[in-house]
Design an enzyme around this catalytic site. Structure first.
Site, PDB file in Angstrom:
ATOM      1  N   HIS A 165       8.198 -61.124  40.289  1.00  0.00           N
ATOM      2  CA  HIS A 165       8.971 -60.051  40.928  1.00  0.00           C
ATOM      3  C   HIS A 165       9.935 -59.421  39.923  1.00  0.00           C
ATOM      4  CE1 HIS A 165      11.276 -58.255  44.377  1.00  0.00           C
ATOM      5  NE2 HIS A 165      12.247 -58.338  43.490  1.00  0.00           N
ATOM      6  N   GLU A 166      10.648 -60.250  39.180  1.00  0.00           N
ATOM      7  CA  GLU A 166      11.627 -59.719  38.216  1.00  0.00           C
ATOM      8  C   GLU A 166      10.933 -59.035  37.040  1.00  0.00           C
ATOM      9  OE1 GLU A 166      14.576 -59.504  39.116  1.00  0.00           O
ATOM     10  OE2 GLU A 166      14.406 -60.836  40.844  1.00  0.00           O
ATOM     11  N   HIS A 169      10.103 -55.565  38.088  1.00  0.00           N
ATOM     12  CA  HIS A 169      11.271 -54.679  38.026  1.00  0.00           C
ATOM     13  C   HIS A 169      11.450 -54.133  36.618  1.00  0.00           C
ATOM     14  CE1 HIS A 169      12.935 -54.582  41.951  1.00  0.00           C
ATOM     15  NE2 HIS A 169      13.269 -55.846  42.024  1.00  0.00           N
TER      16      HIS A 169
END
Length: 413
Positions: A165-166, A169
């Protein structure tokens, strides 16, 4: 610019970044003009008409223009080079190596190698909160930070989903957008505080007005009607100045609304694309839900996190979609399974024979943290063996042995 898919989202982020940086300078100039209005009134009192103050403040803005521009550029430079140190100072984040965190480091490295993504720095925050965030403005600065609480509460597949997820980003340009939003809020907030103090202190930008108004002051004192009109003009100017400052501050705070909440949906989807495991992302979100509050962290830092429990009024100003909405999207579009919300541990109740009862007026001892607190069970086990708590793997039975005790936001369980 609306973003309907991954590539348009990335392009929209770049466009918004440029527009937000341009908007930063506009807001700074508005603040300087408002400050000049206040300084003019405080310097010369209510003896001039409103149009004089407005004109004099405009001349002050022209003279202050290079200084305001230089101040904004300086703030951007400081944020560009030192924003990571500022965030680390707020959260307590520290760099870690493979030797210090082999499990976490290997999970992140494997994800990066499998997709050809440059390896960001890895940081750890000593906190029982369950959260993670990414920072950085360029390839050399990118960093992924996770809390020790998250590492203790999530299994390898769930930690990998969070890291994916990071990383998404970072790939999508969301991190740069968030850092720029923090820069804007910080610099405008600084100017707002500075100029509100000018109500009690004479401002720097009063020089021009002194010469201009003194030459015509005799004309303004010719009648009491003119005096009353001038006093009314000063009040109007003060109201305008305060309104401008308040508006600039509000816009700087609401700039986060320009950051589409779709970034979280896309990051969740990007994690599934990296890990091929939608159930792990769903399980991680359910464990983190309402357990991510970082003590001492500012709202700007919380907006960078995987989950931000500080939601706005009726979610109107929420920076993240709800966990329910994110999970439903993963179930619908990625085929994941939702175990449902995980209940927070309840506090122990106090009975008539409870050990916390006061005896002979003495102060009672504190309540244990849980039914299997270290103080009452050094082995960290309940009657049927060790327990990992309600946020352990989504597929783990509610009773029976587990891998061992975990440290969550409420102590060892």
């Amino acid at each position: 610019m609306a973003a309907y898919g991954l590539y348009t989202h990335i392009a929209a982020n770049k466009t918004r970044s440029i527009l937000l940086l341009g908007g930063l300078f506009v807001l700074v100039y508005v603040m300087v003009y408002a400050g000049a209005l206040i300084a003019e009134v405080l310097t010369y009192g209510a003896g001039a008409p409103a149009d004089y103050y407005l004109t004099a403040a405009a001349h002050d803005l022209i003279k202050a223009f290079p200084f305001a521009t230089g101040g904004a550029l300086l703030w951007i430079a400081i944020a560009y080079f030192f924003h990571q140190k500022i965030v680390d100072a707020v959260t307590g984040g520290e760099d870690v190596t493979r030797q210090q965190q082999p499990r976490l480091y290997n999970l992140l490295e494997n994800l990066c190698i499998s997709r050809g993504i440059p390896m960001p720095k890895l940081k750890i925050v000593e906190s029982d909160a369950l959260n993670a965030y990414a920072t950085g403005l360029n390839q050399r600065q990118y960093a992924v930070t996770v809390t020790t609480g998250l590492l203790n509460a999530l299994n390898d597949q769930e930690v990998e989903a969070v890291l994916g997820h990071e990383l998404t980003h970072i790939r999508n340009g969301d991190v740069q957008m968030m850092v720029i939003a923090v820069i804007i809020a910080g610099v405008v907030g600084f100017f707002a505080e500075l100029f509100f103090r000018s109500f009690t202190n004479f401002g720097y930008y009063g020089g021009y007005g002194r010469g201009s108004w003194s030459s015509s002051s005799s004309e303004q004192s010719s009648s009491s009607d003119n005096k009353r009109s001038s006093a009314g003009g000063a009040i109007i100017v003060i109201i305008i100045a305060v309104a401008l400052i308040a508006l600039a501050w509000a816009l700087s705070q609401l700039v986060r609304l320009a950051l589409s909440r779709s970034r979280e949906y896309l990051a969740d989807a990007g994690s599934v694309e990296l890990t091929k495991n939608p159930d792990a992302m769903i399980s991680a979100l359910r464990k983190i839900e309402n357990r991510g509050e970082l003590p001492g962290a500012t709202s700007a830092v919380m907006e960078l996190c995987l989950d931000n429990p500080r939601q706005g009024f009726s979610d109107l100003f929420a920076t993240h979609p709800s966990v329910d909405a994110r999970v439903q999207a993963l179930v619908k579009f990625a085929g994941g399974r939702d175990p449902g919300p995980l209940a927070l541990p309840s506090a122990p109740t106090e009975g008539p024979d409870d050990q916390t009862r006061a005896v002979d007026g003495q102060t009672p001892p504190p309540l244990p943290k849980g039914p299997w607190n270290d103080a009452t069970d050094p082995a960290g086990a309940g009657p049927s063996g060790p327990s990992a708590g309600p946020w352990d793997s989504a597929t783990r039975p509610s009773s029976g042995p587990s891998a061992g005790p975990l440290t969550g936001p409420w102590g060892r369980h």
